[in-house]
Motif scaffolding. Structure first.
Motif, PDB file in Angstrom:
ATOM      1  N   ILE A  27       0.718   4.435  -2.589  1.00 13.53           N
ATOM      2  CA  ILE A  27      -0.242   5.549  -2.486  1.00 13.53           C
ATOM      3  C   ILE A  27       0.421   6.729  -1.765  1.00 13.53           C
ATOM      4  O   ILE A  27       0.386   7.870  -2.246  1.00 13.53           O
TER       5      ILE A  27
ATOM      6  N   LEU B 154      -8.407   3.783  -4.125  1.00 13.27           N
ATOM      7  CA  LEU B 154      -8.416   4.730  -5.244  1.00 13.27           C
ATOM      8  C   LEU B 154      -9.620   4.543  -6.173  1.00 13.27           C
ATOM      9  O   LEU B 154      -9.770   5.278  -7.145  1.00 13.27           O
ATOM     10  N   LYS B 155     -10.439   3.531  -5.862  1.00 16.27           N
ATOM     11  CA  LYS B 155     -11.658   3.239  -6.647  1.00 16.27           C
ATOM     12  C   LYS B 155     -11.349   2.940  -8.119  1.00 16.27           C
ATOM     13  O   LYS B 155     -12.157   3.245  -9.005  1.00 16.27           O
ATOM     14  N   GLU B 156     -10.175   2.380  -8.362  1.00 18.83           N
ATOM     15  CA  GLU B 156      -9.839   1.982  -9.732  1.00 18.83           C
ATOM     16  C   GLU B 156     -10.567   0.681 -10.075  1.00 18.83           C
ATOM     17  O   GLU B 156     -10.830  -0.147  -9.203  1.00 18.83           O
TER      18      GLU B 156
ATOM     19  N   LYS C  61       3.234   8.201  -3.873  1.00 22.77           N
ATOM     20  CA  LYS C  61       2.680   8.965  -4.995  1.00 22.77           C
ATOM     21  C   LYS C  61       2.234  10.356  -4.541  1.00 22.77           C
ATOM     22  O   LYS C  61       2.474  11.360  -5.223  1.00 22.77           O
TER      23      LYS C  61
ATOM     24  N   THR D   1       0.819  -1.227   0.000  1.00 20.63           N
ATOM     25  CA  THR D   1       0.000   0.000   0.000  1.00 20.63           C
ATOM     26  C   THR D   1       0.849   1.272   0.000  1.00 20.63           C
ATOM     27  O   THR D   1       0.309   2.369  -0.099  1.00 20.63           O
TER      28      THR D   1
ATOM     29  N   THR E 128      -1.226  -4.324  -4.072  1.00 23.03           N
ATOM     30  CA  THR E 128      -1.321  -3.045  -4.775  1.00 23.03           C
ATOM     31  C   THR E 128      -2.603  -2.969  -5.600  1.00 23.03           C
ATOM     32  O   THR E 128      -3.301  -1.948  -5.604  1.00 23.03           O
ATOM     33  N   VAL E 129      -2.945  -4.061  -6.295  1.00 26.88           N
ATOM     34  CA  VAL E 129      -4.178  -4.115  -7.098  1.00 26.88           C
ATOM     35  C   VAL E 129      -5.404  -3.967  -6.191  1.00 26.88           C
ATOM     36  O   VAL E 129      -6.308  -3.163  -6.460  1.00 26.88           O
TER      37      VAL E 129
ATOM     38  N   THR F 188      -5.579  -2.676  -3.192  1.00 26.14           N
ATOM     39  CA  THR F 188      -5.600  -1.327  -2.609  1.00 26.14           C
ATOM     40  C   THR F 188      -6.094  -0.296  -3.613  1.00 26.14           C
ATOM     41  O   THR F 188      -6.855   0.618  -3.260  1.00 26.14           O
ATOM     42  N   SER F 189      -5.665  -0.441  -4.867  1.00 26.94           N
ATOM     43  CA  SER F 189      -6.095   0.486  -5.919  1.00 26.94           C
ATOM     44  C   SER F 189      -7.613   0.461  -6.089  1.00 26.94           C
ATOM     45  O   SER F 189      -8.245   1.495  -6.286  1.00 26.94           O
ATOM     46  N   VAL F 190      -8.180  -0.737  -5.983  1.00 28.12           N
ATOM     47  CA  VAL F 190      -9.626  -0.890  -6.127  1.00 28.12           C
ATOM     48  C   VAL F 190     -10.345  -0.347  -4.892  1.00 28.12           C
ATOM     49  O   VAL F 190     -11.320   0.401  -4.995  1.00 28.12           O
TER      50      VAL F 190
END
Length: 300
Positions: free
Chosen positions: A24, A265-267, A27, A21, A257-258, A260-262
């Motif tokens: 994030i 970050l709502k990816e 970044k 994580t 990472t995938v 967490t992004s979902v």
């Protein structure tokens, strides 16, 4: 219970969940901070927090042990992160993500050569292949493979350096000192080795930037969580499980990472990323399958 292998697996899993994580926070900080500034601040903070939590001196070390601590600091704290960051400026992040994940392969080879551990079995290499295929799907999802020899080579060197760090921490675990104290000593040497590099990069102290609460919270997460806590739990896992079994958990970082992004970050998760996640987890279990088979055999 303290020295139970299950505790080692929990420690390794906790570590990679946090490390997965950190992208994030990094970044967010890269908006106003250079990569080397983030590294320096997080490890100084990590060192100071370990000192505050356990304010005792590491006594009784000899010259050989201090050289091992210094080598671990040079590899795991200074060189690995600098090489990874420089690689990111020379090649695509997806390339670096895949190449760094070969660290368990290097760790297995170095463990056999220098720690005289058992030669990795076919299940390890099969799991490695499956996990790398999954990580490739995650990393190259929606992007093209572009070879950048200099950046890719630096990423490969970073993976080798992390394998060296794993071997050194396994050796350090045999000294019988507290994991908190040995991790703090490694941090100390790592920061000392990092100091000369600050002059090579555009480093600015400028602590006023941390008046921004978002920056402050993110550097606290990197310093206290991803550095102080995670290096202690990782080194503890290496102590209990060995360098090879612990390093296999590195496969999980892209998966975390995938997820967490979902979640944060709502990816949107694509079919390629989903397939890559399944393959990576399958590779992890394949690499560890021999361990579980041994446990079953003992039970019978």
């Amino acid at each position: 219970m303290k020295n139970n292998p299950i505790t080692g697996h929990i420690s390794a899993l906790l570590t990679v969940i946090i490390w997965g994580t950190t992208f994030i926070s990094t970044k967010i900080l890269l908006t106003d901070f250079q990569p080397v500034e983030i590294l320096f601040f997080r490890f100084v903070m990590g060192f100071l927090s370990l000192l505050a939590v356990y304010p005792h001196r590491l006594k009784g070390t000899n010259r050989s042990q201090e050289l091992t601590f210094a080598a671990a600091g040079l590899c795991g704290i200074c060189l690995y992160y600098l090489l990874e960051n420089i690689a990111l400026t020379c090649t695509m992040a997806s390339n670096v993500g895949v190449i760094i994940s070969v660290a368990p392969f290097f760790t297995a080879i170095l463990s056999h050569l220098f720690l005289k551990e058992e030669k990795p079995k076919a299940s390890f290499f099969l799991g490695f292949g499956v996990a790398m295929a999954g990580i490739a799907l995650i990393s190259f999802n929606g992007s093209q493979l572009e070879l950048n020899p200099m950046g890719d080579l630096l990423a490969l060197l970073a993976a080798l350096i992390w394998a060296c760090y794993s071997i050194l921490t396994k050796k350090i675990s045999g000294y019988g000192y507290s994991t908190l104290l040995t991790t703090r000593r490694i941090f100390c040497y790592g920061i000392l080795f990092m100091l000369p590099t600050l002059f090579l990069f555009d480093f600015k102290l400028d602590l006023a930037r941390f008046k921004n609460l978002i920056y402050l919270l993110n550097i606290l997460f990197l310093g206290l969580g991803a550095s102080a806590l995670c290096f202690v739990t990782w080194n503890f896992a290496v102590k209990l499980l060995g360098a090879v079994k612990t390093s296999i958990y590195i496969y999980m970082v892209p998966v975390i990472t995938v997820i967490t992004s979902v979640a944060i970050l709502k990816e949107r998760i694509t079919s390629l990323a989903a397939a890559g996640t399944v393959l990576t987890l399958a590779g992890l279990f394949l690499s560890e399958s021999r361990l579980f088979m041994k446990k079953r055999a003992k039970q019978h």
